[in-house]
Scaffold this motif. Structure first.
Motif, short mmCIF file in Angstrom:
data_model
loop_
_atom_site.label_atom_id
_atom_site.label_comp_id
_atom_site.label_asym_id
_atom_site.label_seq_id
_atom_site.Cartn_x
_atom_site.Cartn_y
_atom_site.Cartn_z
N SER A 222 10.76 0.45 3.48
CA SER A 222 11.61 0.90 4.63
C SER A 222 11.28 2.20 5.26
CB SER A 222 13.15 0.67 4.17
OG SER A 222 13.40 1.87 2.97
N ALA A 223 10.61 3.10 4.51
CA ALA A 223 10.53 4.41 5.02
C ALA A 223 9.11 4.40 5.55
CB ALA A 223 10.56 5.49 3.84
N PRO A 224 8.85 5.11 6.50
CA PRO A 224 7.60 5.23 7.22
C PRO A 224 6.50 6.06 6.26
CG PRO A 224 9.08 6.56 8.40
CD PRO A 224 9.73 5.80 7.40
N PRO A 225 5.21 5.72 6.54
CA PRO A 225 4.46 6.40 5.64
C PRO A 225 4.38 8.01 5.90
CG PRO A 225 2.93 4.82 6.86
CD PRO A 225 4.62 4.66 7.44
N THR A 226 4.11 8.78 5.29
CA THR A 226 3.88 10.22 5.16
C THR A 226 2.61 10.61 5.04
OG1 THR A 226 4.72 10.61 2.91
CG2 THR A 226 6.25 10.72 4.57
N ALA A 227 2.42 11.66 4.77
CA ALA A 227 0.87 12.15 4.61
C ALA A 227 0.23 11.26 3.50
CB ALA A 227 1.05 13.73 3.87
N ALA A 228 -1.05 11.04 3.70
CA ALA A 228 -1.87 10.13 2.96
C ALA A 228 -1.83 10.55 1.67
CB ALA A 228 -3.32 10.07 3.52
N PRO A 229 -1.98 9.74 0.54
CA PRO A 229 -1.91 10.36 -0.84
C PRO A 229 -3.25 10.86 -1.13
CG PRO A 229 -1.28 7.73 -0.64
CD PRO A 229 -1.60 8.31 1.01
N SER A 230 -3.20 11.63 -2.02
CA SER A 230 -4.32 12.43 -2.46
C SER A 230 -5.59 11.60 -3.22
CB SER A 230 -3.98 13.58 -3.40
OG SER A 230 -3.34 13.36 -4.52
N GLU A 231 -5.04 10.69 -3.91
CA GLU A 231 -5.99 9.87 -4.42
C GLU A 231 -5.82 8.45 -3.81
OE1 GLU A 231 -5.75 9.99 -8.35
OE2 GLU A 231 -5.34 12.17 -8.73
N THR A 232 -6.31 7.96 -2.72
CA THR A 232 -6.18 6.70 -1.94
C THR A 232 -7.50 6.20 -2.40
OG1 THR A 232 -5.34 7.98 -0.01
CG2 THR A 232 -6.07 5.75 0.36
N PRO A 233 -6.98 4.78 -3.00
CA PRO A 233 -7.84 3.96 -3.34
C PRO A 233 -8.61 3.22 -2.49
CG PRO A 233 -5.76 2.92 -3.82
CD PRO A 233 -5.58 4.36 -3.47
N SER A 234 -9.82 2.88 -2.46
CA SER A 234 -10.61 2.07 -1.60
C SER A 234 -9.97 0.69 -1.41
CB SER A 234 -11.98 2.01 -1.99
OG SER A 234 -12.29 1.29 -2.97
N PRO A 235 -10.13 -0.09 -0.39
CA PRO A 235 -9.59 -1.24 -0.05
C PRO A 235 -10.20 -2.31 -1.12
CG PRO A 235 -10.06 -0.29 2.02
CD PRO A 235 -10.64 0.68 1.15
N THR A 236 -11.27 -2.11 -1.68
CA THR A 236 -11.84 -3.08 -2.51
C THR A 236 -11.12 -2.87 -4.02
OG1 THR A 236 -13.71 -1.60 -3.01
CG2 THR A 236 -13.79 -3.29 -1.33
N THR A 237 -10.53 -1.59 -4.21
CA THR A 237 -9.91 -1.42 -5.70
C THR A 237 -8.42 -2.04 -5.74
OG1 THR A 237 -10.82 0.90 -5.43
CG2 THR A 237 -9.17 0.52 -6.93
N GLY A 238 -8.41 -2.77 -6.91
CA GLY A 238 -7.14 -3.49 -7.24
C GLY A 238 -6.11 -2.54 -7.76
N PRO A 239 -4.91 -3.00 -8.22
CA PRO A 239 -3.77 -2.28 -8.65
C PRO A 239 -4.26 -1.53 -9.63
CG PRO A 239 -3.02 -4.73 -8.14
CD PRO A 239 -4.54 -4.49 -8.03
N GLN A 240 -3.74 -0.12 -9.74
CA GLN A 240 -3.98 0.74 -10.92
C GLN A 240 -2.60 1.22 -11.33
OE1 GLN A 240 -6.03 4.26 -9.64
NE2 GLN A 240 -6.44 5.12 -11.46
#
Length: 186
Positions: free
Chosen positions: A53-71
């Motif tokens: 429900s909340a809009p995204p804020t600053a990008a996470p410091s460790e953004t996984p690549s789109p090919t990475t699965g759940p961690q």
């Protein structure tokens, strides 16, 4: 005198009866004892992305690549508090950078107003742990979907999950933890 007494006591008896029925009705509504015998099993797979429900804020410091699965970032085992509770809790970062709290193999009692809370309080065993989670900071991730099974709870985008160290199955009606897990970082 006997007739007068009957006339005078009749409204008192009717009033007492009305108060007693209202008290029983309120008690049933408040405690909902039938839920102790009702189980609701929810089996959800791990989502690939979560809308919150909340809009995204600053990008996470460790953004996984789109090919990475759940961690899995952290996990822990549920311990019992007010009610016998077991299962595993995981804090998972999905491929899109969103986070979920995942309950796996949950088994607890049903209750009138159960919530899943992400908290900053330590998990204590026994009665010492029943009431601690509302003493600090917490985020309610929503109503417990079912008292058995595996299910996911989205962490709002504006919440930094690294600030929270535990998860509680919290009864909001009675301000007590049914069970909780300390989140050990992976």
């Amino acid at each position: 005198m006997g007739r007068v007494w009957k006339v005078l006591t009749r409204p008192l008896v009717v009033g007492a009866l009305v108060v007693a029925v209202a008290g029983v009705a309120f008690g049933l509504y408040w405690f909902q004892p039938w839920k102790l015998w009702q189980d609701e099993t929810v089996e959800e797979g791990l989502p690939q992305a979560v809308e919150t429900s909340a809009p995204p804020t600053a990008a996470p410091s460790e953004t996984p690549s789109p090919t990475t699965g759940p961690q899995t970032l952290a996990s822990g085992e549920l311990i019992s508090h007010e009610h016998a509770t077991s299962g595993t809790v995981k804090l998972v970062r999905l491929a899109d950078g969103s986070h979920v709290v995942r309950l796996e193999n949950l088994d607890t009692s049903n209750g009138p107003d159960l919530r899943v809370w992400l908290t900053d309080q330590p998990v204590k065993e026994g009665k010492a742990g029943w009431h601690v989670f509302d003493d600090g900071q917490y985020v309610s991730l929503g109503k417990l979907k079912g008292n058995k099974g595996s299910q996911n709870y989205a962490v709002p985008n504006d919440i930094d999950p690294a600030r929270y160290t535990s998860v509680s199955i919290w009864c909001d009606r009675f301000d007590v933890s049914f069970g909780a897990a300390e989140l050990d970082r992976a």
